[in-house]
Design an enzyme around this catalytic site. Structure first.
Site, PDB file in Angstrom:
ATOM      1  N   SER A   1       1.628  -8.314   4.651  1.00  0.00           N
ATOM      2  CA  SER A   1       0.395  -8.957   4.216  1.00  0.00           C
ATOM      3  C   SER A   1      -0.600  -7.892   3.790  1.00  0.00           C
ATOM      4  O   SER A   1      -0.561  -6.762   4.272  1.00  0.00           O
ATOM      5  CB  SER A   1      -0.211  -9.750   5.363  1.00  0.00           C
ATOM      6  OG  SER A   1      -0.575  -8.831   6.382  1.00  0.00           O
ATOM      7  N   LYS A   2      -1.509  -8.312   2.912  1.00  0.00           N
ATOM      8  CA  LYS A   2      -2.381  -7.269   2.371  1.00  0.00           C
ATOM      9  C   LYS A   2      -3.416  -6.768   3.362  1.00  0.00           C
ATOM     10  O   LYS A   2      -4.005  -5.728   3.144  1.00  0.00           O
ATOM     11  CB  LYS A   2      -2.998  -7.688   1.039  1.00  0.00           C
ATOM     12  CG  LYS A   2      -3.871  -8.896   1.022  1.00  0.00           C
ATOM     13  CD  LYS A   2      -4.455  -9.029  -0.394  1.00  0.00           C
ATOM     14  CE  LYS A   2      -4.964 -10.429  -0.609  1.00  0.00           C
ATOM     15  NZ  LYS A   2      -5.015 -10.868  -1.964  1.00  0.00           N
ATOM     16  N   ARG A   3      -3.590  -7.502   4.442  1.00  0.00           N
ATOM     17  CA  ARG A   3      -4.515  -6.992   5.441  1.00  0.00           C
ATOM     18  C   ARG A   3      -3.954  -5.744   6.117  1.00  0.00           C
ATOM     19  O   ARG A   3      -4.669  -4.883   6.572  1.00  0.00           O
ATOM     20  CB  ARG A   3      -4.810  -8.061   6.505  1.00  0.00           C
ATOM     21  CG  ARG A   3      -6.018  -8.912   6.160  1.00  0.00           C
ATOM     22  CD  ARG A   3      -6.382  -9.850   7.281  1.00  0.00           C
ATOM     23  NE  ARG A   3      -5.229 -10.592   7.796  1.00  0.00           N
ATOM     24  CZ  ARG A   3      -4.782 -10.500   9.036  1.00  0.00           C
ATOM     25  NH1 ARG A   3      -5.375  -9.723   9.907  1.00  0.00           N
ATOM     26  NH2 ARG A   3      -3.731 -11.213   9.422  1.00  0.00           N
TER      27      ARG A   3
END
Ligand code: GLU
Length: 487
Positions: free
Chosen positions: A253-255
């Site tokens: 995920s981009k987090r």
């Protein structure tokens, strides 16, 4: 034997995802290993989220990474169009076929009714599922609704009992009771198909032999299998690749990880290294090696070595791998890459860079302007622009007052050298250090700061050769002046 045909089918919503390159890589490698075709299909049925910019970026990124498709919206092919938004008629005609064979039905339920139904199911703790109200509408009711212009969707008639099964090449037999499957919407009320219908129709018409996609789609596959059955079509092989994971094992995920391919390009990763890194995600080379080229992967490829555990996308590992690739480049290639990437748009002479590049090769991990500048900005400025804290000139355990005289002597010795080459310079530094009772390393550091303004640099003497005698002496002069402040 049928020609192997595989496709990567990204939805052009947002930045190009690293997962698209991951799946694209396995498509590409498998196709090449079997003399097959690799197809790019743009799944832009979500009209609100799809954009032409995103489609463009996907194509550019896949090309950048080195995965060129044989058929696609831009290069054409015999099975086009390759953009789903241009295939609406095909989907409508196929929906009609299913309606006529009673494998699908029109559902006139309003959004309000569906929300009510879902609320009720939630309260009663039932799984969310269409309750089948329109499954058995009488022909007159359908006619009436149609003539009244009531909006409708088309749903797949899922057999209420029994099982649906398929064999995943990696996971083996997957079986699920049809009662757990919703009567999937195939055509939305705006006349656009859902992912499921478009995907299956296209895979069939494009004669896709192997559907390779990420594990997250596996829950859709039973619906697809039922669709193939409803149409009476032969099924492709299904291969669900393990999902890429963050270091904490959650889905990538981009987090927690950069997921945009554009980011990797901007950061100066080498596409070859990124592909090699992705090749190690879920697959392993037969002899266990981690570094391999695309051609080597193609020659060694087999599905047997794809695992089911989610590979961890560890960027520190990618950095390491990228560094390995950087170090393998010839000076010419290294220079060209730098000019195309980190130094794009800058006025850096190729000849000069050709001499500098090998000096920093061991020390950079990526082709980023940041890393390049941190290592070599001192080459590109004049002596008077070099800024640093004069305190750095004083090595540990030396009297600050000794620094200026030491630099002065060093400057004289350098000036007296017949040849501006590394060996005489090194001899001069060592000899002077001995005479003044400094450690050679201390004098090296002092000269390093004087000439580069930095503590960590490419090899000092080679750098001074590139800078030239005059420029190096000018920097020594400036350092002597700065060192006066330490007296
Ligand atoms: N459009 C889907 C995606 O965005 C395709 C999944 C599949 O390959 O079936 O990944």
């Amino acid at each position: 034997m049928k020609t192997v045909r595989v496709r990567v089918a990204p939805s052009p919503t947002g930045d190009p995802h690293v997962g698209t390159a991951y799946i694209g890589l396995f498509d590409y490698v498998f196709a090449r290993s079997r003399n097959g075709k690799f197809i790019l299909r743009i799944e832009d049925t979500d009209r609100t989220r799809s954009t032409p910019e995103s489609e463009q970026a996907i194509m550019e990124s896949l090309r950048w990474v080195g995965l060129q498709w044989d058929e696609g919206p831009d290069v054409g092919g015999d099975y086009g169009p390759y953009r789903q938004s241009e295939r609406s008629e095909i989907y409508r005609a196929h929906t009609q076929m299913l309606l006529e064979a009673d494998k699908a039905y029109r559902c006139f339920c309003t959004p309000e009714r569906l929300t009510e139904m879902r609320d009720r199911q939630r309260k009663e703790k039932l799984p969310p599922k269409y309750d089948g109200r329109c499954r058995e509408l009488k022909p007159e009711e359908i006619e009436n609704n149609l003539s009244e212009g009531k909006p409708f969707v088309v749903r797949l008639r899922i057999p209420p009992h029994g099982y649906v099964s398929f064999t995943d090449k990696i996971r083996g037999l997957v079986q699920i009771a049809t009662e757990q499957i919703d009567d999937q919407v195939l055509l939305k009320s705006d006349g656009f198909p859902t992912y499921h219908l478009a995907n299956v129709v296209d895979d069939h018409l494009m004669e896709i032999t192997h559907v390779i996609r990420a594990e997250e789609w596996i829950s859709s596959t039973p619906k697809h299998v039922l669709l193939y059955e409803a149409f009476g079509w032969e099924m492709p092989q299904f291969i669900h690749m393990p999902l890429l994971r963050n270091t904490d094992k959650s889905k990538i995920s981009k987090r927690k990880n950069p997921v945009s391919l554009l980011w990797y390009k901007d950061q100066g990763y080498m596409p070859e290294a990124l592909l090699n890194f992705l090749g190690n995600m879920g697959w392993s080379f037969s002899d266990g090696r981690e570094i391999f080229s695309l051609d080597e992967m193609i020659a060694d490829f087999s599905w047997d070595r794809v695992g089911t555990t989610g590979p961890v996308f560890d960027i520190t590992k990618l950095d390491w791998m990228n560094g390995m690739y950087v170090r393998q480049l010839s000076p010419e290639k290294l220079t060209s890459r730098l000019l195309e990437t980190a130094l794009a748009g800058r006025d850096v002479g190729r000849e000069r860079l050709l001499r500098i590049a090998p000096l920093i090769q061991e020390r950079i991990t990526k082709f980023s302007a940041e890393e390049f500048d941190a290592m070599s900005d001192f080459f590109f400025i004049g002596a008077d622009q070099l800024e640093y804290d004069p305190g750095l000139l004083a090595p540990k355990k030396t009297e600050p007052a000794d620094v200026a005289p030491a630099l002065q002597k060093m400057r004289e010795r350098f000036d007296a050298l017949d040849a501006w080459e590394t060996q005489p310079m090194e001899d001069a530094i060592r000899a002077l250090a001995d005479e003044i009772g400094w450690k050679a390393g201390s004098l090296f550091m002092c000269v390093r700061i004087a000439v580069t303004g930095r503590k960590a640099t490419p090899p000092l003497l080679e750098s001074m050769v590139i800078l030239g005698k005059d420029e190096s002496l000018k920097r020594m002069d400036n350092a002597i002046e700065k060192a006066q402040a330490l007296l």
